[in-house]
Design a protein around this motif. Structure first.
Motif, PDB file in Angstrom:
ATOM      1  N   GLY A 184      -1.912  -9.579 -64.367  1.00 26.09           N
ATOM      2  CA  GLY A 184      -2.968  -9.358 -63.451  1.00 26.09           C
ATOM      3  C   GLY A 184      -2.361  -9.209 -62.067  1.00 26.09           C
ATOM      4  O   GLY A 184      -3.141  -9.161 -61.180  1.00 26.09           O
ATOM      5  N   TYR A 219      -5.222 -11.213 -60.128  1.00 27.42           N
ATOM      6  CA  TYR A 219      -6.675 -10.495 -60.205  1.00 27.42           C
ATOM      7  C   TYR A 219      -7.378 -10.454 -61.532  1.00 27.42           C
ATOM      8  O   TYR A 219      -6.717 -10.161 -62.457  1.00 27.42           O
ATOM      9  CB  TYR A 219      -6.592  -9.018 -59.408  1.00 27.42           C
ATOM     10  CG  TYR A 219      -6.044  -8.808 -58.209  1.00 27.42           C
ATOM     11  CD1 TYR A 219      -7.046  -8.764 -57.041  1.00 27.42           C
ATOM     12  CD2 TYR A 219      -4.922  -9.021 -57.671  1.00 27.42           C
ATOM     13  CE1 TYR A 219      -6.743  -8.712 -55.521  1.00 27.42           C
ATOM     14  CE2 TYR A 219      -4.329  -8.779 -56.352  1.00 27.42           C
ATOM     15  CZ  TYR A 219      -5.298  -8.565 -55.468  1.00 27.42           C
ATOM     16  OH  TYR A 219      -4.833  -8.571 -54.212  1.00 27.42           O
ATOM     17  N   ARG A 220      -8.632 -11.152 -61.232  1.00 26.89           N
ATOM     18  CA  ARG A 220      -9.646 -11.150 -62.549  1.00 26.89           C
ATOM     19  C   ARG A 220     -10.341  -9.983 -62.360  1.00 26.89           C
ATOM     20  O   ARG A 220     -10.928  -9.402 -61.449  1.00 26.89           O
ATOM     21  CB  ARG A 220     -10.057 -12.262 -62.628  1.00 26.89           C
ATOM     22  CG  ARG A 220      -9.137 -13.419 -62.609  1.00 26.89           C
ATOM     23  CD  ARG A 220      -9.721 -14.644 -62.920  1.00 26.89           C
ATOM     24  NE  ARG A 220     -10.411 -14.883 -64.314  1.00 26.89           N
ATOM     25  CZ  ARG A 220      -9.669 -15.157 -65.243  1.00 26.89           C
ATOM     26  NH1 ARG A 220      -8.394 -15.869 -65.190  1.00 26.89           N
ATOM     27  NH2 ARG A 220     -10.102 -15.258 -66.479  1.00 26.89           N
ATOM     28  N   ASN A 230     -14.080  -8.473 -62.462  1.00 26.27           N
ATOM     29  CA  ASN A 230     -15.418  -8.881 -62.302  1.00 26.27           C
ATOM     30  C   ASN A 230     -16.415  -7.972 -62.665  1.00 26.27           C
ATOM     31  O   ASN A 230     -17.645  -8.027 -62.751  1.00 26.27           O
ATOM     32  CB  ASN A 230     -15.414  -9.210 -60.755  1.00 26.27           C
ATOM     33  CG  ASN A 230     -15.561  -7.956 -59.859  1.00 26.27           C
ATOM     34  OD1 ASN A 230     -14.810  -7.071 -60.343  1.00 26.27           O
ATOM     35  ND2 ASN A 230     -15.968  -8.378 -58.555  1.00 26.27           N
ATOM     36  N   GLU A 247     -14.892  -8.180 -68.908  1.00 23.40           N
ATOM     37  CA  GLU A 247     -15.163  -8.897 -67.420  1.00 23.40           C
ATOM     38  C   GLU A 247     -14.767 -10.493 -67.675  1.00 23.40           C
ATOM     39  O   GLU A 247     -14.985 -11.156 -68.679  1.00 23.40           O
ATOM     40  CB  GLU A 247     -16.808  -8.872 -67.300  1.00 23.40           C
ATOM     41  CG  GLU A 247     -17.216  -7.418 -66.847  1.00 23.40           C
ATOM     42  CD  GLU A 247     -18.728  -7.388 -66.644  1.00 23.40           C
ATOM     43  OE1 GLU A 247     -19.405  -8.465 -66.425  1.00 23.40           O
ATOM     44  OE2 GLU A 247     -19.353  -6.277 -66.404  1.00 23.40           O
ATOM     45  N   GLY A 248     -14.378 -11.111 -66.425  1.00 21.87           N
ATOM     46  CA  GLY A 248     -14.066 -12.210 -66.638  1.00 21.87           C
ATOM     47  C   GLY A 248     -12.548 -12.482 -67.142  1.00 21.87           C
ATOM     48  O   GLY A 248     -11.923 -13.584 -66.730  1.00 21.87           O
ATOM     49  N   MET A 249     -11.847 -11.546 -67.742  1.00 15.03           N
ATOM     50  CA  MET A 249     -10.496 -11.528 -68.168  1.00 15.03           C
ATOM     51  C   MET A 249      -9.406 -11.254 -66.995  1.00 15.03           C
ATOM     52  O   MET A 249      -9.744 -10.606 -66.039  1.00 15.03           O
ATOM     53  CB  MET A 249     -10.156 -10.577 -69.274  1.00 15.03           C
ATOM     54  CG  MET A 249     -11.117 -10.568 -70.559  1.00 15.03           C
ATOM     55  SD  MET A 249     -10.759  -9.490 -71.829  1.00 15.03           S
ATOM     56  CE  MET A 249      -8.758  -9.548 -72.029  1.00 15.03           C
ATOM     57  N   THR A 250      -8.217 -11.700 -67.100  1.00 15.55           N
ATOM     58  CA  THR A 250      -7.315 -11.579 -66.176  1.00 15.55           C
ATOM     59  C   THR A 250      -6.927  -9.852 -66.448  1.00 15.55           C
ATOM     60  O   THR A 250      -6.643  -9.492 -67.420  1.00 15.55           O
ATOM     61  CB  THR A 250      -5.926 -12.155 -66.302  1.00 15.55           C
ATOM     62  OG1 THR A 250      -6.311 -13.609 -66.154  1.00 15.55           O
ATOM     63  CG2 THR A 250      -4.792 -11.680 -65.517  1.00 15.55           C
ATOM     64  N   PHE A 251      -6.564  -9.288 -65.334  1.00 16.23           N
ATOM     65  CA  PHE A 251      -6.534  -7.832 -65.342  1.00 16.23           C
ATOM     66  C   PHE A 251      -4.967  -7.434 -66.287  1.00 16.23           C
ATOM     67  O   PHE A 251      -4.082  -8.230 -66.063  1.00 16.23           O
ATOM     68  CB  PHE A 251      -6.391  -7.164 -64.102  1.00 16.23           C
ATOM     69  CG  PHE A 251      -6.085  -5.601 -64.132  1.00 16.23           C
ATOM     70  CD1 PHE A 251      -7.137  -4.506 -64.543  1.00 16.23           C
ATOM     71  CD2 PHE A 251      -4.743  -5.440 -64.004  1.00 16.23           C
ATOM     72  CE1 PHE A 251      -6.669  -3.240 -64.522  1.00 16.23           C
ATOM     73  CE2 PHE A 251      -4.402  -3.776 -64.034  1.00 16.23           C
ATOM     74  CZ  PHE A 251      -5.342  -2.948 -64.353  1.00 16.23           C
ATOM     75  N   SER A 252      -5.116  -6.446 -67.198  1.00  8.12           N
ATOM     76  CA  SER A 252      -4.163  -6.176 -67.808  1.00  8.12           C
ATOM     77  C   SER A 252      -4.142  -4.468 -67.871  1.00  8.12           C
ATOM     78  O   SER A 252      -4.938  -3.981 -68.366  1.00  8.12           O
ATOM     79  CB  SER A 252      -4.140  -6.438 -69.256  1.00  8.12           C
ATOM     80  OG  SER A 252      -3.155  -6.074 -70.116  1.00  8.12           O
ATOM     81  N   THR A 269     -10.528 -10.273 -57.303  1.00  4.10           N
ATOM     82  CA  THR A 269     -11.113  -9.528 -58.166  1.00  4.10           C
ATOM     83  C   THR A 269     -10.792  -8.114 -58.113  1.00  4.10           C
ATOM     84  O   THR A 269     -10.596  -7.555 -57.388  1.00  4.10           O
ATOM     85  CB  THR A 269     -12.538  -9.913 -58.283  1.00  4.10           C
ATOM     86  OG1 THR A 269     -13.245  -9.311 -57.268  1.00  4.10           O
ATOM     87  CG2 THR A 269     -12.768 -11.488 -58.410  1.00  4.10           C
TER      88      THR A 269
END
Length: 778
Positions: A234, A266-267, A269, A292-297, A334
């Motif tokens: 993230g 960052y997550r 959104n 949505e709602g997950m930590t960015f990967s 986000t």
């Protein structure tokens, strides 16, 4: 030669002033000093012809033109009345190039690089090319971490205007990484970050893995790994601000400092779709694993790209492009991820072509195709067709390319390029194995007979315990939908006393026919029928179990048998697989009314998966059960299961595990008190192996080394009343071993060895710490 050319220059110098004094017309052109370069080459480069009016600028331009050819070290032009005299000094020719001291870079590779840059034997020598290649070679060694490397060149003059180029190289040692320092990491420890690096600081196993030797390319790869590591967690604004590589004065140690800026987490959104939706949006969203709602990967985003692209390719959109773009919101930390879909035109296959199959007929390749011509292009079917060609075993390599048809935007040609390899063998075989002794034989084996894909085999073999003759023929496509049929004839004479089995021998001959039916791309069902004539010879000192069996059932048998089997395999290779699963379940039964009536059920399975950096885990199991029925009083002892040695429990002597017979107590006045293995009707074996690469071996596909754990034993559900060494299936009677082993596919057959430590051995078990086998039977 040098004095001669100097004389020409002095003589012409007196005339040279007249060349530049005024314009004159060229009545003739005379060239002097040529040795190897043809006059035609000079005239082709000369911008002056007979009859031209030339002046001083024209002479200068002509001189430059001749210099630009690279053939001459000096050019002098003079006028002699109406004749333009051109005196040329040719550059020397390279007679030989000698390389000494290079090991890290192969000689052929260096000579090829020199040749590509215009420095090779027979070519004109140019000092500037040699100096440039010397500097480039020095840079190549520096990029490998060999900072102490020294490249020296020597140009030796030879008669007849020739030179020999000597390149002396002192490669030195690769500088070792003494310390890697990461500056700026706040949320993760340095140990966590360095764990994924390919390059490490010097450790106690570095001499084996060489992971402490610095290389610029490896450092670039480690920096990319570090960036991906943060992006997958993230840290969208992560940045590597600088990298410093310091070298010790003696040029043997490297210190690396990496300055980073982690940024914030960052997550996701919002997940948006953009572009042209040619498949239902619900299907596309189902393939997006970044929610949505997950930590960015970044890995989840690129994997989603691949899933969508693959689905579009399966629907005919062969050249589809899918890209995910994160949009950062700094205020609430986000990111909105937008997947842009560009499907392009749906493509249809105009033709499927094959190239490189100089021996194998096109029809053999075409019947493996799952992608049909004139149909919508399907990437999955195109790739599956490639896999099926690779599994044939006829080709070293198979490549596939989708080529757009010129003048259209919706058609492609699918081109499979193959490289043929020998698919058969003819000759003699020699081998040696513990337990079987010397193995010699001759064979003719062809898996692609006359390019038709049919299999033909003839084998004649002789060892200390067996003589055999085998004839076989298999048609893999007896029908167009892949039903196979095979025929075989065989004759064998076997003395089991020579391979650690009870004292008896058999003479057998017979024939069989087998069919195979494809259930799916990875499953087949087969069945077969066969006939076997078996003559059992027990001798005068047969054990109690053998004597009882012969007394009740006889010693000469005509057996009609049938077999049914199911095979499923997803292994990535036919030999030395590293991932996938295979299973085989078989039932063999001697048909009612035969001289013997019995059945055997066998199951074998293996599962392989990648572990970490070249390591693979292999789990295997072999199970078997046999029993008699009808008029046969017990399971024929010569059809029993046997255990121990390679393919079973290593560390125990071949075929010695399990029940042993009861020695003859009084046979013609003799007494024998040493029992022999007689096998059993239950087989239980399993094991685990960690496959690891051997260091310093370039072609790892020809060698496989393992750390192994083996377990198992042979049991009998109907032990004789007087049989002392015989157990029914019991967990406590399993035998174990651990060790290391390796197999090398050499040019004359596989060489296999193992070092094993056996456990839970009984007093009657025969153990062997070292076991080996050289060559194999056909």
């Amino acid at each position: 030669m040098k004095n001669f050319f100097s004389g020409i220059l002095i003589a012409l110098f007196a005339f040279s002033a007249s060349v530049y004094a005024a314009v004159f017309q060229v009545d003739d052109i005379r060239i002097e000093g040529l040795q190897r370069v043809s006059a035609g080459t000079v005239f082709a480069a000369l911008p002056i012809s007979v009859g031209d009016l030339v002046d001083q600028p024209a002479i200068r331009e002509a001189t430059r033109s001749l210099f630009r050819t690279g053939y001459f070290s000096d050019v002098v032009m003079a006028r002699e009345n109406g004749v333009l005299v051109i005196a040329l000094a040719e550059r020397p020719a390279v007679t030989e190039i000698n390389l000494d001291g290079n090991k890290a870079i192969e000689t052929d590779q260096l000579l090829s690089a020199l040749r590509d840059n215009g420095l090779a034997e027979g070519q004109i020598f140019r000092q500037v090319i040699l100096e440039g290649m010397t500097q480039e070679l020095q840079r190549q060694y520096v990029s490998q971490g060999r900072y102490g490397a020294l490249v020296e060149t020597e140009v030796k003059q030879l008669p007849r205007n020739r030179v020999a180029v000597n390149i002396n190289i002192d490669e030195g040692d690769v500088a070792k990484i003494r310390h890697i320092n990461i500056v700026g990491n706040q949320h993760f420890t340095e140990e966590e970050l360095l764990e994924s690096f390919e390059q490490k600081t010097t450790g106690w196993l570095s001499w084996l893995s060489s992971n402490d030797k610095y290389a610029r390319e490896k450092l670039s790869g480690d920096l990319e790994t570090l960036e991906s590591w943060y992006l997958d967690r993230g840290y969208l604004q992560f940045a590597i601000e600088s990298t410093q590589v310091s070298i010790s004065p003696e040029k043997e140690s490297v210190y690396i400092t990496i300055n980073i800026n982690e940024g914030d987490v960052y997550r996701v959104n919002e997940v948006e779709l953009a572009g042209e939706m040619v498949i239902p949006e619900s299907h596309v969203r189902a393939m997006i694993i970044l929610k949505e709602g997950m930590t960015f990967s970044q890995t989840l985003m690129t994997t989603s790209n691949e899933y969508i692209t693959r689905r579009l390719g399966n629907d005919g959109y062969t050249f589809a492009e899918v890209q995910g773009f994160p949009e950062v919101n700094e205020e609430d930390k986000t990111a909105k991820v937008t997947f842009l879909i560009k499907p392009g035109m749906r493509a249809y296959v105009r033709r499927v072509e094959f190239r490189g199959n100089t021996k194998t007929a096109d029809s053999v390749l075409r019947r493996e195709m799952r992608q049909m011509e004139s149909a919508s292009a399907n990437n999955a079917l195109i790739e599956m067709s490639k896999v099926r060609l690779e599994r044939l075993g006829f080709f070293k390599e198979v490549n596939v390319e989708n080529i757009p048809v010129a003048g259209t935007n919706d058609q492609i040609d699918v081109v499979y390029t193959v490289e043929e390899q020998p698919s058969g063998s003819i000759g003699a075989s020699v081998g040696y194995a513990q337990g079987t002794g010397l193995i010699i034989g001759a064979n003719l084996s062809e898996n692609n007979f006359l390019g038709t894909g049919k299999k033909v085999g003839i084998g004649i073999n002789r060892s200390t315990y067996q003589s055999s003759l085998n004839l076989s023929y298999t048609e893999p496509y007896f029908t167009t939908d892949g039903v196979s049929v095979g025929y075989s004839l065989f004759a064998r004479e076997t003395d089991y006393d020579e391979i650690n089995v009870a004292s008896f021998s058999t003479n057998t001959y017979g024939a069989s026919v087998n069919w195979g039916y494809p259930v799916s791309e990875i499953q087949r069902i087969g069945f077969g029928l066969g006939y076997e004539n078996l003559d059992l010879q027990t001798g005068s000192f047969a054990s109690q179990e053998i004597s009882d069996f012969v007394a009740a059932n006889g010693s000469d048998f005509d057996v009609f048998n049938a077999n049914v089997n199911w095979v499923k395999s997803t292994l990535n290779r036919g030999v030395f697989a590293t991932r996938g699963t295979s299973q085989r379940l078989g039932v063999d039964i001697a048909l009612p009314g035969s001289g013997l009536e019995y059945y055997k059920i066998t199951y074998s399975g293996q599962h392989l998966r990648k572990l970490y950096r070249g390591l693979s885990l292999k789990l295997r199991t072999d199970l078997g059960y046999g029993e008699s029925y009808g008029d046969t009083t017990q399971m024929p002892f010569f059809k029993n299961f046997y255990g121990g040695g390679f393919g079973s429990v290593r560390g125990f002597k071949r075929n010695t595990l399990g029940p042993q017979d009861t020695p003859c107590a009084d046979c013609d006045g003799a007494f024998f008190d040493d029992p022999d293995p007689i096998g059993g009707n239950v087989q239980i074996e399993f094991g685990a192996e960690v496959i690891f690469p051997l260091p310093f071996i370039k072609d790892q596909r020809s060698v496989q080394s393992t750390f192994f754990f083996d377990a198992g034993n042979i049991f009998n559900t109907k032990c004789g009343d007087d049989q002392e060494i015989c157990d029914s299936p019991e967990f406590g009677e399993l035998r174990y071993s651990v060790g290391v082993g390796a197999t090398w596919l050499s040019g004359f057959g596989p060489i296999t060895f193992s070092f094993a430590k056996p456990f839970n051995a009984s007093e009657s078990d025969e153990t062997e710490v070292f076991q080996f086998s050289l060559g194999n039977q056909f």
